[in-house]
Design a protein around this motif. Structure first.
Motif, PDB file in Angstrom:
ATOM      1  N   ALA A  61       0.727  -1.133   0.003  1.00 44.88           N
ATOM      2  CA  ALA A  61       0.097   0.084   0.037  1.00 44.88           C
ATOM      3  C   ALA A  61       0.951   1.160  -0.204  1.00 44.88           C
ATOM      4  O   ALA A  61       0.681   2.346  -0.913  1.00 44.88           O
ATOM      5  N   TYR A  62       2.134   1.172   0.893  1.00 46.59           N
ATOM      6  CA  TYR A  62       2.993   2.553   0.823  1.00 46.59           C
ATOM      7  C   TYR A  62       3.513   2.584  -0.741  1.00 46.59           C
ATOM      8  O   TYR A  62       3.749   3.739  -1.091  1.00 46.59           O
ATOM      9  N   ALA A  63       3.864   1.592  -1.251  1.00 39.82           N
ATOM     10  CA  ALA A  63       4.736   1.692  -2.254  1.00 39.82           C
ATOM     11  C   ALA A  63       3.576   2.103  -3.655  1.00 39.82           C
ATOM     12  O   ALA A  63       3.848   3.092  -4.334  1.00 39.82           O
ATOM     13  N   VAL A  64       2.396   1.587  -3.569  1.00 35.75           N
ATOM     14  CA  VAL A  64       1.336   1.904  -4.592  1.00 35.75           C
ATOM     15  C   VAL A  64       1.073   3.483  -4.349  1.00 35.75           C
ATOM     16  O   VAL A  64       0.494   4.122  -5.458  1.00 35.75           O
ATOM     17  N   ASN A  65       0.978   4.080  -3.150  1.00 37.16           N
ATOM     18  CA  ASN A  65       0.752   5.300  -3.012  1.00 37.16           C
ATOM     19  C   ASN A  65       1.962   6.157  -3.310  1.00 37.16           C
ATOM     20  O   ASN A  65       1.448   7.520  -3.140  1.00 37.16           O
ATOM     21  N   ALA A  66       2.811   5.761  -3.663  1.00 41.41           N
ATOM     22  CA  ALA A  66       4.056   6.546  -3.855  1.00 41.41           C
ATOM     23  C   ALA A  66       3.832   7.625  -4.949  1.00 41.41           C
ATOM     24  O   ALA A  66       2.966   7.355  -5.962  1.00 41.41           O
ATOM     25  N   ASN A  67       4.286   8.847  -4.751  1.00 39.25           N
ATOM     26  CA  ASN A  67       3.876   9.901  -5.912  1.00 39.25           C
ATOM     27  C   ASN A  67       5.048  10.142  -6.938  1.00 39.25           C
ATOM     28  O   ASN A  67       4.995  10.965  -7.737  1.00 39.25           O
ATOM     29  N   SER A  68       6.219   9.053  -6.790  1.00 40.99           N
ATOM     30  CA  SER A  68       6.931   8.907  -7.970  1.00 40.99           C
ATOM     31  C   SER A  68       7.537   7.732  -8.143  1.00 40.99           C
ATOM     32  O   SER A  68       7.440   6.719  -7.272  1.00 40.99           O
ATOM     33  N   CYS A  69       8.011   7.284  -9.206  1.00 38.39           N
ATOM     34  CA  CYS A  69       8.708   5.960  -9.338  1.00 38.39           C
ATOM     35  C   CYS A  69       9.883   5.835  -8.623  1.00 38.39           C
ATOM     36  O   CYS A  69       9.973   4.522  -7.972  1.00 38.39           O
ATOM     37  N   THR A  70      10.722   6.775  -8.293  1.00 45.58           N
ATOM     38  CA  THR A  70      11.672   6.511  -7.462  1.00 45.58           C
ATOM     39  C   THR A  70      11.458   5.924  -5.988  1.00 45.58           C
ATOM     40  O   THR A  70      11.718   4.884  -5.353  1.00 45.58           O
ATOM     41  N   THR A  71      10.460   6.650  -5.501  1.00 43.94           N
ATOM     42  CA  THR A  71       9.822   6.424  -4.015  1.00 43.94           C
ATOM     43  C   THR A  71       9.056   5.104  -4.226  1.00 43.94           C
ATOM     44  O   THR A  71       9.189   4.038  -3.124  1.00 43.94           O
ATOM     45  N   PHE A  72       8.215   4.799  -5.639  1.00 44.19           N
ATOM     46  CA  PHE A  72       7.792   3.339  -5.219  1.00 44.19           C
ATOM     47  C   PHE A  72       9.031   2.178  -5.418  1.00 44.19           C
ATOM     48  O   PHE A  72       8.931   1.288  -4.775  1.00 44.19           O
ATOM     49  N   VAL A  73       9.849   2.532  -6.171  1.00 43.22           N
ATOM     50  CA  VAL A  73      11.209   1.603  -6.361  1.00 43.22           C
ATOM     51  C   VAL A  73      11.677   1.225  -4.829  1.00 43.22           C
ATOM     52  O   VAL A  73      12.011   0.073  -4.035  1.00 43.22           O
ATOM     53  N   ARG A  74      12.028   2.408  -4.128  1.00 40.63           N
ATOM     54  CA  ARG A  74      12.679   2.397  -2.587  1.00 40.63           C
ATOM     55  C   ARG A  74      11.865   1.395  -1.622  1.00 40.63           C
ATOM     56  O   ARG A  74      12.132   1.038  -1.026  1.00 40.63           O
ATOM     57  N   GLN A  75      10.446   1.928  -1.814  1.00 42.35           N
ATOM     58  CA  GLN A  75       9.418   1.233  -0.862  1.00 42.35           C
ATOM     59  C   GLN A  75       9.545  -0.254  -1.154  1.00 42.35           C
ATOM     60  O   GLN A  75       9.486  -1.048  -0.194  1.00 42.35           O
ATOM     61  N   LEU A  76       9.527  -0.634  -2.408  1.00 39.20           N
ATOM     62  CA  LEU A  76       9.546  -2.134  -2.657  1.00 39.20           C
ATOM     63  C   LEU A  76      10.908  -2.690  -2.249  1.00 39.20           C
ATOM     64  O   LEU A  76      10.541  -3.814  -1.812  1.00 39.20           O
ATOM     65  N   LEU A  77      11.698  -1.973  -2.517  1.00 38.11           N
ATOM     66  CA  LEU A  77      13.118  -2.676  -2.448  1.00 38.11           C
ATOM     67  C   LEU A  77      13.240  -2.858  -0.762  1.00 38.11           C
ATOM     68  O   LEU A  77      13.793  -3.999  -0.526  1.00 38.11           O
ATOM     69  N   THR A  78      12.704  -2.040   0.146  1.00 38.39           N
ATOM     70  CA  THR A  78      12.818  -2.471   1.437  1.00 38.39           C
ATOM     71  C   THR A  78      11.893  -3.391   2.098  1.00 38.39           C
ATOM     72  O   THR A  78      12.020  -3.907   3.116  1.00 38.39           O
ATOM     73  N   ALA A  79      10.914  -3.606   1.303  1.00 40.45           N
ATOM     74  CA  ALA A  79       9.959  -4.452   1.658  1.00 40.45           C
ATOM     75  C   ALA A  79      10.027  -5.932   1.208  1.00 40.45           C
ATOM     76  O   ALA A  79      10.028  -6.838   1.815  1.00 40.45           O
ATOM     77  N   VAL A  80      10.999  -5.945  -0.094  1.00 42.52           N
ATOM     78  CA  VAL A  80      11.158  -7.342  -0.715  1.00 42.52           C
ATOM     79  C   VAL A  80      12.615  -7.829   0.046  1.00 42.52           C
ATOM     80  O   VAL A  80      12.652  -9.076   0.460  1.00 42.52           O
ATOM     81  N   PHE A  81      13.435  -6.991   0.423  1.00 47.67           N
ATOM     82  CA  PHE A  81      14.771  -7.511   1.055  1.00 47.67           C
ATOM     83  C   PHE A  81      14.968  -6.854   2.632  1.00 47.67           C
ATOM     84  O   PHE A  81      14.699  -5.723   2.773  1.00 47.67           O
ATOM     85  N   PRO A  82      15.411  -7.745   3.244  1.00 49.86           N
ATOM     86  CA  PRO A  82      15.819  -7.351   4.655  1.00 49.86           C
ATOM     87  C   PRO A  82      16.814  -6.375   4.619  1.00 49.86           C
ATOM     88  O   PRO A  82      17.707  -6.499   3.891  1.00 49.86           O
ATOM     89  N   PRO A  83      17.063  -5.388   5.913  1.00 49.02           N
ATOM     90  CA  PRO A  83      18.090  -4.714   5.785  1.00 49.02           C
ATOM     91  C   PRO A  83      19.443  -5.208   5.781  1.00 49.02           C
ATOM     92  O   PRO A  83      20.224  -4.654   5.237  1.00 49.02           O
TER      93      PRO A  83
END
Length: 114
Positions: free
Chosen positions: A27-49
């Motif tokens: 939901a956070y990723a889909v509501n991103a207002n830019s492509c960059t924010t979308f990618v960054r949100q997905l990245l941290t959701a897919v991979f552990p820190p």
């Protein structure tokens, strides 16, 4: 973007990829207002820190410091595909630089905390 899955709290980020994230992260990723924010949100959701801190997109060793491990290709491909589905026409280089930029930012935060 498929919202059906075997687990009600998870969402597949790109149909057929098998890469799942929590519904809230999606939901956070889909509501991103830019492509960059979308990618960054997905990245941290897919991979552990702990994976992100020792990796980068392709894995490199520039001769100075530690070698970086490449991120898992299946998951990276799912991020690229989900991004292109949500933000058609996005240059692939922007997705890659968004991934590496987020990882670098995370690494710098950890250094500052030490």
């Amino acid at each position: 973007m498929d919202t059906t899955s075997s687990s009600p709290s998870k969402v597949e980020i790109f149909k057929g990829s098998g890469v799942m994230v929590d519904k809230l992260a999606w939901a956070y990723a889909v509501n991103a207002n830019s492509c960059t924010t979308f990618v960054r949100q997905l990245l941290t959701a897919v991979f552990p820190p702990e994976v992100l801190l020792v990796s980068n997109l392709r894995g490199t060793n520039k001769g100075k410091g530690e070698a970086r491990l490449p991120l898992e290709k299946t998951k990276v491909d799912a991020i690229y595909n989900a991004t292109l589905e949500r933000w058609p026409g996005t240059p692939l280089s922007l997705v890659g630089s968004s991934i590496n930029g987020k990882i670098t930012e995370m690494r710098n935060k950890v250094k500052q905390q030490k």
